[in-house]
Design a protein around this motif. Structure first.
Motif, PDB file in Angstrom:
ATOM      1  N   TYR A   1       0.831  -1.198   0.000  1.00 35.69           N
ATOM      2  CA  TYR A   1       0.000   0.000   0.000  1.00 35.69           C
ATOM      3  C   TYR A   1       0.869   1.253   0.000  1.00 35.69           C
ATOM      4  CZ  TYR A   1      -1.789  -3.951   2.624  1.00 35.69           C
ATOM      5  OH  TYR A   1      -2.055  -5.225   3.056  1.00 35.69           O
TER       6      TYR A   1
ATOM      7  N   LEU B   1       0.628   5.458   1.006  1.00 34.78           N
ATOM      8  CA  LEU B   1      -0.009   6.682   1.481  1.00 34.78           C
ATOM      9  C   LEU B   1       0.613   7.830   0.702  1.00 34.78           C
ATOM     10  CD1 LEU B   1      -1.815   8.317   3.369  1.00 34.78           C
ATOM     11  CD2 LEU B   1       0.028   8.257   5.076  1.00 34.78           C
TER      12      LEU B   1
ATOM     13  N   TRP C   1      -4.923   6.919   0.201  1.00 34.45           N
ATOM     14  CA  TRP C   1      -4.258   5.617   0.142  1.00 34.45           C
ATOM     15  C   TRP C   1      -4.498   4.938  -1.196  1.00 34.45           C
ATOM     16  CZ3 TRP C   1      -1.031   3.139   3.495  1.00 34.45           C
ATOM     17  CH2 TRP C   1      -0.875   3.710   4.762  1.00 34.45           C
TER      18      TRP C   1
END
Length: 803
Positions: free
Chosen positions: A392, A394, A400
């Motif tokens: 993932y 940010l 996100w």
């Protein structure tokens, strides 16, 4: 406590696109004050639902959120807002408060006031040592009481006195302290008000008019599904004069027989099966017209006539565990992917019209394996060991992006636990079994394995285990692979050419995690050949400017533990992480503390350069004089002020160098900070914003420190707050920004007298508003002078103080 509204898309727009996934930005990224905490937990997996007049309250594995269907507003509540834990297990709405009640696995119950944001945690159940398990399965409000279905029976909590009023743990012929999974209120066979319980061994009920519900004789137990001991009564609901029970399997059972499903209690006391479409029934919810329930792959409804219909849709919920039905036909289903917004026709047909999948913005999963902040300020996050969880990002704008196989068809269904963000915008992620994933700046995903790169597969198959990866100052990607007989180190040029390099560790050791320092030396953690979970030393490799030619490489292995005679060596050869501070010192995290090494740039060639243990500035007699010695350390990060942030199995420490050694500035644990867990797996500092991130197996949080990237050159200073309003004996912290790497800051009166002097490291320093004698300065305008310690010159600012 203050809650902050989230910006959100209008939910009405959601209904325009069928089977779409919608999320809302996370307000945690908004500029928070220094010293504030922010939560970045995944709230996809729903554990419970509750309904108020205007909103849905959703309990998830990352906290609680409120969703208002009318305007699409969604608000997150987590440990940083005062909740006891991130993993909410049960939820109930109380209109008399109004209040929201949240239950957790350890037995703690929170009462949350939506108007004020205040949270009160009740520890009564958790403190009890009578039972081995205290899990809260369900919560239900009735009058002045809150009923909790728990792992040992039923607890009745008095909302007025805020104390446990009763607990029912001996239920008729059931074993003492049996699991109660659900409860409802409905008449008993004798027509009296009754309490019905869904338990691990069938149904139990008692009259609410009984003299003593603590007495086992007050309870009647009724078997449900052919007395199969592999099945449990998971859910119960009263609808149209009948009692319905949902059967499920015990978590330790692989039962998949015909007894699973929905049952209706007949007047005879027998439980008759109701065809519902198949599978376990984890949740039931009734409105005025219908009963709704969840099944293994979807939902079903029961008409007033008692006939059940399977609700069909191509985009069915994924093993749902909670459901709420509105009177207008809106259906809300919680599953592992999020909150499913659906609609059921008022009459006729059995089509479940799925309108969309809703979830707050955040990472895909809460189990965090690794963290890396790139030069643009993006946080790259490695997922869990579970396959399919991906990795993932940010982004700098606070939103996100999750990279999973379900979202990107070119991404294998792997677990990516080694991550790196490159200066040019590329993101790299290494997996256990599926090689390396590359994300280009335009969001194109490509995967590299044994078929299209030099990455070596294990045992001749295309199973590529990545031990570590990093990018050197020239933009080359370096990757280590494990479980291979041949090449263990690989380099990819900026043009895309792969080259395989040999393993220099010798038999018994394999390359693992990788760090590249400012001198372009490769620091490689060694794992044991037969057990990749055990580290066994640290290697440094100098490729001498010819990365694809191993003939001139210099190599050195550090496998000596701390020696008291010459005070050199590692505290343990079980190395977990390596990093470099702003002065070029190499720091190593081990299972027995931390070590440091003065980096000369030729460490591989110089046997005189050794690791040593950092000393504390002062210790009491008999205390260990070394910083965090004996503590299992998982990771280390360096902030813009050159302070150490140390992730351990006992929380997070941060320390800085002072005259005479190192000083521990603070120690964050679950007792004094909103950490999801004391076992902190990873840490990373964003030197642009000052936020330091902590990754655990139960979620990701951030702490906003005062340390930010120093200015490249002198410029006017920013001082805030300005003016400063001080009380009689207290003042807010005053921050001075725009500093260079190392700065001496002086606070001067208009006539040039120095009232305070500060040493700054990084782009920002804090002043407490006091003079050299510790007294608050009087009202007036003060000149702030910052002098660079490396010849950068001086910068100036002003601050007004009002007493």
């Amino acid at each position: 406590m203050r809650t902050v509204p989230l910006s959100a898309r209008c939910f009405g727009a959601l209904f325009l696109v069928a089977s779409a996934a919608f999320f809302w930005p996370n307000p945690a990224h908004a500029q928070s004050p220094i010293g504030a905490w922010e939560a970045h937990t995944a709230m996809r997996e729903v554990r419970g639902l509750a309904r108020s007049d205007s909103a849905l309250w959703v309990a998830t594995t990352g906290g609680v959120y409120r969703y208002a269907p009318q305007d699409g507003d969604i608000r997150r509540f987590t440990v940083t807002n005062g909740l006891h834990d991130v993993n909410a297990r049960a939820i109930a709405y109380d209109p008399s408060g109004p209040s929201v009640w949240v239950g957790y696995r350890d037995g703690v119950i929170d009462r949350f006031n939506p108007a004020s944001g205040a949270v009160t945690s009740f520890q009564d159940i958790a403190r009890s040592d009578r039972f081995s398990q205290s899990n809260i399965h369900r919560l239900q409000v009735r009058g002045d009481s809150l009923y909790a279905a728990t792992a040992f029976g039923v607890v009745v909590f008095d909302k007025q006195t805020e104390k446990v009023r009763d607990s029912y743990t001996d239920l008729g012929s059931l074993n003492a302290a049996s699991d109660v999974y659900d409860l409802t209120f409905a008449p008993t066979p004798a027509g009296e008000p009754g309490l019905w319980l869904a338990t691990e061994s069938g149904m139990a009920y008692a009259s609410m008019q009984a003299a003593n519900l603590k007495d086992p004789a007050s309870w009647t137990v009724e078997p449900t599904a052919a007395s199969d001991d592999q099945l449990i009564a998971r859910s119960v609901a009263a609808f149209n004069g009948s009692l319905y029970v949902g059967m499920d399997v015990d978590q330790e059972s692989d039962y998949n027989g015909d007894a699973l499903g929905l049952y209706r209690r007949a007047q005879s006391g027998r439980y008759e099966r109701v065809p519902h479409g198949g599978g376990e029934v984890k949740a039931l919810s009734a409105n005025e017209n219908r009963l709704y329930g969840t099944r293994r792959w979807g939902a079903f409804m029961v008409e007033a006539s008692g006939q059940a219909h399977r609700l069909s849709d191509e985009d069915v919920p994924d093993r749902p565990n909670s459901i709420i039905a509105d009177s207008d036909g809106s259906l809300w289903i919680g599953d592992q992917r999020g909150l499913v917004a659906a609609h059921v026709p008022a009459s006729g047909g059995n089509a479940l019209q799925v309108e969309g999948l809703l979830y707050p913005d955040g990472p895909y999963e809460n189990s965090i394996s690794s963290l890396h902040v790139d030069e643009s300020g993006r946080l790259i996050v490695g997922g869990s060991k579970q396959r399919g969880t991906g990795f993932y990002v940010l982004r700098a704008n606070g939103t996100w992006k999750s990279y999973t196989s379900s979202a990107y068809e070119d991404l294998p269904n792997g677990n990516y636990n080694r991550v790196y963000g490159q200066r040019d915008g590329h993101v790299w992620a290494g997996s256990f079994g599926d090689g390396v994933a590359m994300v280009t700046p335009d969001d194109t995903v490509k995967n590299f394995d044994a078929r299209n790169s030099s990455l070596a597969a294990a045992d001749g198959e295309n199973f590529v285990v990545v031990g570590g990866l990093s990018v050197d100052p020239d933009g080359r990607l370096w990757v280590t692979t494990q479980l291979t007989r041949g090449a263990a180190l690989h380099v990819r040029s900026r043009e895309g050419q792969w080259t395989a390099l040999p393993n220099l560790l010798g038999p018994g050791r394999v390359y693992s995690r990788l760090f590249i320092d400012s001198y372009n030396q490769k620091w490689i953690i060694a794992d044991r050949q037969g057990n990749l979970n055990i580290a066994d030393g640290l290697a440094v490799l100098d490729t001498k400017g010819t990365p694809t030619n191993p003939d001139d490489d210099a190599y050195r292995l550090f496998d000596q533990e701390w020696q008291t005679d010459d005070r050199t060596g590692l505290p343990s050869t079980f190395v977990n992480a390596v990093t470099e501070d702003r002065d070029g010192v190499i720091w190593v995290a081990t299972n027995n503390g931390i070590a440091q090494l003065t980096n000369t740039g030729v460490v591989a060639d110089d046997p005189n350069v050794q690791f040593s243990l950092p000393q504390l500035e002062s210790v009491e007699s008999g205390e260990d004089p070394y910083l965090l010695h004996g503590l299992a350390v998982n990771d280390i990060a360096i902030d813009a002020a050159n302070r150490l942030w140390v992730a351990t199995e006992k929380g997070v420490y941060y320390a800085r160098e002072v005259e005479g050694g190192y000083r521990i500035l603070d120690h964050f644990t679950q007792t004094n900070a909103p950490l999801p867990d004391n076992f902190v797996q990873s840490v990373a500092a964003n030197n642009q914003t000052g936020v330091v991130y902590f990754g655990t197996d139960r979620g990701l949080v951030g702490y906003r420190s005062e340390a930010i990237q120093p200015a490249d050159e002198k410029k006017s200073l920013t001082v805030y707050p300005n003016p400063v309003r001080m009380g009689e004996d207290a003042a807010p912290d005053i921050y001075i920004e725009g500093l260079v790497e190392e700065t001496e800051v002086r606070i001067l009166t208009p006539d040039g007298r120095t009232v305070a002097q500060l040493e700054g490291r990084g782009g920002r320093v804090r002043w407490n508003g006091r003079d050299r004698q510790g007294q608050l300065v009087p009202s007036g305008v003060y000149l702030v002078v910052a002098v660079g310690q490396n010849g950068e010159g001086a910068a100036y600012g002003k601050v007004a103080v009002l007493r």
